[in-house]
Design a protein around this motif. Structure first.
Motif, PDB file in Angstrom:
ATOM      1  N   HIS A  47      36.555  32.254  50.293  1.00  0.00           N
ATOM      2  CA  HIS A  47      36.141  32.031  48.907  1.00  0.00           C
ATOM      3  C   HIS A  47      35.955  33.400  48.260  1.00  0.00           C
ATOM      4  O   HIS A  47      35.344  34.291  48.855  1.00  0.00           O
ATOM      5  CB  HIS A  47      34.833  31.237  48.855  1.00  0.00           C
ATOM      6  CG  HIS A  47      35.007  29.824  49.320  1.00  0.00           C
ATOM      7  ND1 HIS A  47      35.700  28.897  48.591  1.00  0.00           N
ATOM      8  CD2 HIS A  47      34.607  29.194  50.445  1.00  0.00           C
ATOM      9  CE1 HIS A  47      35.722  27.739  49.251  1.00  0.00           C
ATOM     10  NE2 HIS A  47      35.069  27.898  50.384  1.00  0.00           N
ATOM     11  N   THR A  48      36.474  33.552  47.063  1.00  0.00           N
ATOM     12  CA  THR A  48      36.457  34.854  46.392  1.00  0.00           C
ATOM     13  C   THR A  48      35.064  35.470  46.371  1.00  0.00           C
ATOM     14  O   THR A  48      34.889  36.678  46.518  1.00  0.00           O
ATOM     15  CB  THR A  48      37.012  34.694  44.962  1.00  0.00           C
ATOM     16  OG1 THR A  48      38.344  34.183  45.068  1.00  0.00           O
ATOM     17  CG2 THR A  48      37.035  36.018  44.215  1.00  0.00           C
ATOM     18  N   GLU A  49      34.083  34.602  46.239  1.00  0.00           N
ATOM     19  CA  GLU A  49      32.692  35.035  46.180  1.00  0.00           C
ATOM     20  C   GLU A  49      32.265  35.914  47.361  1.00  0.00           C
ATOM     21  O   GLU A  49      31.425  36.794  47.227  1.00  0.00           O
ATOM     22  CB  GLU A  49      31.834  33.772  46.160  1.00  0.00           C
ATOM     23  CG  GLU A  49      30.510  33.931  45.522  1.00  0.00           C
ATOM     24  CD  GLU A  49      29.667  32.683  45.750  1.00  0.00           C
ATOM     25  OE1 GLU A  49      30.232  31.616  46.075  1.00  0.00           O
ATOM     26  OE2 GLU A  49      28.448  32.796  45.611  1.00  0.00           O
ATOM     27  N   VAL A  50      32.851  35.640  48.531  1.00  0.00           N
ATOM     28  CA  VAL A  50      32.492  36.422  49.728  1.00  0.00           C
ATOM     29  C   VAL A  50      32.697  37.915  49.471  1.00  0.00           C
ATOM     30  O   VAL A  50      31.914  38.751  49.922  1.00  0.00           O
ATOM     31  CB  VAL A  50      33.327  35.952  50.952  1.00  0.00           C
ATOM     32  CG1 VAL A  50      33.219  36.927  52.127  1.00  0.00           C
ATOM     33  CG2 VAL A  50      32.902  34.556  51.371  1.00  0.00           C
ATOM     34  N   LEU A  52      32.707  39.331  46.494  1.00  0.00           N
ATOM     35  CA  LEU A  52      31.986  39.797  45.312  1.00  0.00           C
ATOM     36  C   LEU A  52      30.523  40.091  45.619  1.00  0.00           C
ATOM     37  O   LEU A  52      29.906  40.932  45.004  1.00  0.00           O
ATOM     38  CB  LEU A  52      32.053  38.750  44.186  1.00  0.00           C
ATOM     39  CG  LEU A  52      33.451  38.410  43.668  1.00  0.00           C
ATOM     40  CD1 LEU A  52      33.366  37.371  42.560  1.00  0.00           C
ATOM     41  CD2 LEU A  52      34.153  39.658  43.165  1.00  0.00           C
ATOM     42  N   ARG A  53      29.978  39.378  46.598  1.00  0.00           N
ATOM     43  CA  ARG A  53      28.561  39.540  46.903  1.00  0.00           C
ATOM     44  C   ARG A  53      28.265  40.965  47.339  1.00  0.00           C
ATOM     45  O   ARG A  53      28.891  41.472  48.270  1.00  0.00           O
ATOM     46  CB  ARG A  53      28.163  38.580  48.037  1.00  0.00           C
ATOM     47  CG  ARG A  53      28.295  37.151  47.607  1.00  0.00           C
ATOM     48  CD  ARG A  53      27.097  36.352  48.020  1.00  0.00           C
ATOM     49  NE  ARG A  53      27.231  34.985  47.556  1.00  0.00           N
ATOM     50  CZ  ARG A  53      26.725  33.942  48.186  1.00  0.00           C
ATOM     51  NH1 ARG A  53      26.066  34.124  49.322  1.00  0.00           N
ATOM     52  NH2 ARG A  53      26.846  32.741  47.683  1.00  0.00           N
ATOM     53  N   ALA A  56      30.281  43.939  43.853  1.00  0.00           N
ATOM     54  CA  ALA A  56      31.019  43.531  42.650  1.00  0.00           C
ATOM     55  C   ALA A  56      31.597  44.690  41.845  1.00  0.00           C
ATOM     56  O   ALA A  56      32.515  44.496  41.057  1.00  0.00           O
ATOM     57  CB  ALA A  56      30.125  42.682  41.765  1.00  0.00           C
ATOM     58  N   THR A  67      43.868  37.345  44.474  1.00  0.00           N
ATOM     59  CA  THR A  67      43.038  36.172  44.240  1.00  0.00           C
ATOM     60  C   THR A  67      43.904  35.074  43.637  1.00  0.00           C
ATOM     61  O   THR A  67      44.746  35.344  42.791  1.00  0.00           O
ATOM     62  CB  THR A  67      41.887  36.548  43.290  1.00  0.00           C
ATOM     63  OG1 THR A  67      41.071  37.526  43.953  1.00  0.00           O
ATOM     64  CG2 THR A  67      41.023  35.349  42.940  1.00  0.00           C
ATOM     65  N   ARG A  74      40.036  25.793  43.879  1.00  0.00           N
ATOM     66  CA  ARG A  74      39.061  26.784  44.351  1.00  0.00           C
ATOM     67  C   ARG A  74      39.655  28.183  44.208  1.00  0.00           C
ATOM     68  O   ARG A  74      40.843  28.366  44.443  1.00  0.00           O
ATOM     69  CB  ARG A  74      38.738  26.572  45.828  1.00  0.00           C
ATOM     70  CG  ARG A  74      38.165  25.224  46.150  1.00  0.00           C
ATOM     71  CD  ARG A  74      38.135  25.048  47.678  1.00  0.00           C
ATOM     72  NE  ARG A  74      38.014  23.651  48.014  1.00  0.00           N
ATOM     73  CZ  ARG A  74      39.055  22.831  48.168  1.00  0.00           C
ATOM     74  NH1 ARG A  74      40.291  23.276  48.065  1.00  0.00           N
ATOM     75  NH2 ARG A  74      38.870  21.559  48.450  1.00  0.00           N
ATOM     76  N   SER A  75      38.799  29.131  43.875  1.00  0.00           N
ATOM     77  CA  SER A  75      39.267  30.510  43.830  1.00  0.00           C
ATOM     78  C   SER A  75      39.170  31.110  45.230  1.00  0.00           C
ATOM     79  O   SER A  75      38.080  31.235  45.794  1.00  0.00           O
ATOM     80  CB  SER A  75      38.411  31.323  42.851  1.00  0.00           C
ATOM     81  OG  SER A  75      38.825  32.670  42.914  1.00  0.00           O
ATOM     82  N   THR A  77      40.614  34.301  47.985  1.00  0.00           N
ATOM     83  CA  THR A  77      41.112  35.678  47.973  1.00  0.00           C
ATOM     84  C   THR A  77      41.569  36.065  49.367  1.00  0.00           C
ATOM     85  O   THR A  77      40.865  35.807  50.354  1.00  0.00           O
ATOM     86  CB  THR A  77      40.008  36.634  47.479  1.00  0.00           C
ATOM     87  OG1 THR A  77      39.736  36.338  46.106  1.00  0.00           O
ATOM     88  CG2 THR A  77      40.427  38.090  47.603  1.00  0.00           C
ATOM     89  N   ARG A  88      29.893  37.212  56.632  1.00  0.00           N
ATOM     90  CA  ARG A  88      29.771  35.823  56.175  1.00  0.00           C
ATOM     91  C   ARG A  88      29.713  34.891  57.380  1.00  0.00           C
ATOM     92  O   ARG A  88      28.893  33.970  57.449  1.00  0.00           O
ATOM     93  CB  ARG A  88      30.957  35.494  55.257  1.00  0.00           C
ATOM     94  CG  ARG A  88      30.908  34.185  54.498  1.00  0.00           C
ATOM     95  CD  ARG A  88      31.528  32.991  55.237  1.00  0.00           C
ATOM     96  NE  ARG A  88      32.861  33.284  55.746  1.00  0.00           N
ATOM     97  CZ  ARG A  88      33.302  32.873  56.939  1.00  0.00           C
ATOM     98  NH1 ARG A  88      32.542  32.160  57.745  1.00  0.00           N
ATOM     99  NH2 ARG A  88      34.530  33.191  57.339  1.00  0.00           N
TER     100      ARG A  88
END
Ligand SMILES: [Zn+2]
Length: 429
Positions: A47-50, A52-53, A56, A67, A74-75, A77, A88
């Protein structure tokens, strides 16, 4: 029809390069085993969020990620680096609940970055990385850096410098960021648009800007070392002292900040001294990260790791004239005669089942071609299998060194060859 080609910035890896690659992986595996570091494989997309945390503001995240939306909307990457996914996974599977306190993993796999391809820096590049998580102790930092040093030495890449710096703990970093903001405040509108974003997200990143290095405001920058609190200074000194007692001379480099946002305290790079490496001289780099596990939903436990690009190592080895012993070779080359392919193939199979590297002629080529193959593959023995051999359940084998040729009954084949190979060539297992 036009020929299909691999996408720009990607490599096919085969033959000599693949064999060098596997030698590097073998050395890595040996070291990881001695250090009792387990291997982990995480998905090549997350998940792209991984990514970004806690990260960023980095250029990797903002400019270079592959991405895409999957069919479920779902976004996702393709991983641009190895650490985030691994942390993660550590958070997700609660691996930090380890009674040892310290957990250690390594990985080898592809990373994906959309950037201008250069030698040793491709859009798909492979990285080996190590992560030590759960304990913040200067000897852990020293061990991780020393491991990197030893790995490179074992590969023959021993002409390098170890650059090290501290970004300080969170409190020191926050103090420094404030000082940078004050410093750049009057000129922020004169900086590039990236730096204007960095000013708000993470002013530390402004220091890496390739566009604004000549701007007046860069001439006298606030020093990170002036913002370090005593805890951070003491910690760093212990890391450096421990490295020195392990025989690793270091260069303390205040300019070293590394390209990812999540680093705290120790950051380091091992840089080739070879002039031919040019801008691609960093062989290995990493640092400590205090907040990353927490950002992934785990507890506030610190970690430290490094990443090492495999392609970069191959480029460095080439620049230094290092050749890995990676000749394509076999133990035995089997030469079927008189259309005895089927019987020859049974013998080949038997030999392989006993661990011998065996090749045979499958293409019914001329005698000359068969002998050439045996020579090209540096076979230690050539086996002849014709009608006479098939009828008598035996093989004829010629030692390519002594030129001695013998006939061996099939039921004594393995026993005889084992004795021969072990005696003369200190062979397999
Ligand atoms: Zn800029």
């Amino acid at each position: 029809m036009s020929e299909l080609q691999a996408p720009r910035g990607t490599n096919d890896i085969y033959d000599e390069m693949m064999r060098s690659w596997e030698i590097i992986e073998d050395v890595i595996r040996q070291f990881m085993s001695v250090y009792h570091i387990g291997k982990m494989a995480t998905p090549i997309f997350e998940h792209t969020e991984v990514f970004l945390r806690d990260n960023a503001a980095s250029d990797v995240v903002n400019k270079e990620m592959y991405t895409f939306m999957d069919k479920g909307g779902r976004s996702l990457t393709l991983r641009p680096e190895g650490t985030a996914g691994l942390i993660r996974a550590v958070a997700q599977h609660k691996l930090y609940n380890n009674p040892e306190g310290l957990i250690k993993y390594y990985y080898i796999g592809p990373n994906f970055r959309y950037e201008r391809p250069q030698k040793g820096r491709m859009r798909i590049h492979h990285q080996c990385g190590v992560e030590y998580i759960g304990v913040k102790n200067p000897i852990v930092d020293a061990e991780v850096i020393h491991l990197g040093v030893q790995l490179l030495q074992a590969l023959g890449l021993d002409d390098f410098s170890v650059a090290i710096n501290t970004l300080g703990d969170q409190a020191s970093r926050d103090a420094y960021k404030e000082k940078l903001k004050e410093h750049f405040k009057p000129v922020v509108s004169e900086l590039c648009t990236d730096c204007q974003r960095r000013y708000d997200q993470n002013p530390l990143r402004i220091l890496d800007c390739k566009v604004d290095q000549e701007h007046d405001s860069f001439k006298e920058l606030p020093k990170l070392s002036d913002s370090l609190n005593q805890t951070s200074k003491d910690y760093f000194k212990q890391v450096v002292d421990q490295l020195e007692s392990l025989g690793v001379p270091v260069i303390i480099s205040e300019k070293l900040v590394r390209g990812l946002d999540y680093y705290t305290d120790t950051v380091f790079e091992i840089i080739s001294n070879s002039k031919e490496m040019g801008a691609q001289s960093t062989l290995l780099g990493g640092g400590r990260y205090d907040g990353l596990l927490e950002a992934m939903g785990g507890p506030a436990k610190s970690g430290i790791g490094f990443g090492m690009g495999i392609e970069r190592l191959l480029v460095a080895a080439e620049a230094l004239g290092i050749t890995f012993d990676n000749q394509d070779s076999v133990d035995i080359y089997v030469l079927p005669l008189d259309n005895q392919d089927a019987y020859a193939h049974q013998v080949v199979t038997l030999l392989r089942q006993h661990g011998y590297v065996v090749e045979m002629d499958y293409a019914n080529r001329s005698m000359k071609s068969k002998f050439k193959s045996a020579e090209r593959l540096s076979a230690q023995a050539i086996m002849f299998i014709g009608e006479n051999e098939a009828n008598n359940n035996m093989v004829s084998i010629k030692n390519t060194i002594t030129q001695q040729q013998t006939e061996i009954k099939l039921d004594q084949l393995i026993e005889t060859i084992d004795a021969d190979f072990n005696k003369e060539h200190d062979h397999h297992d």
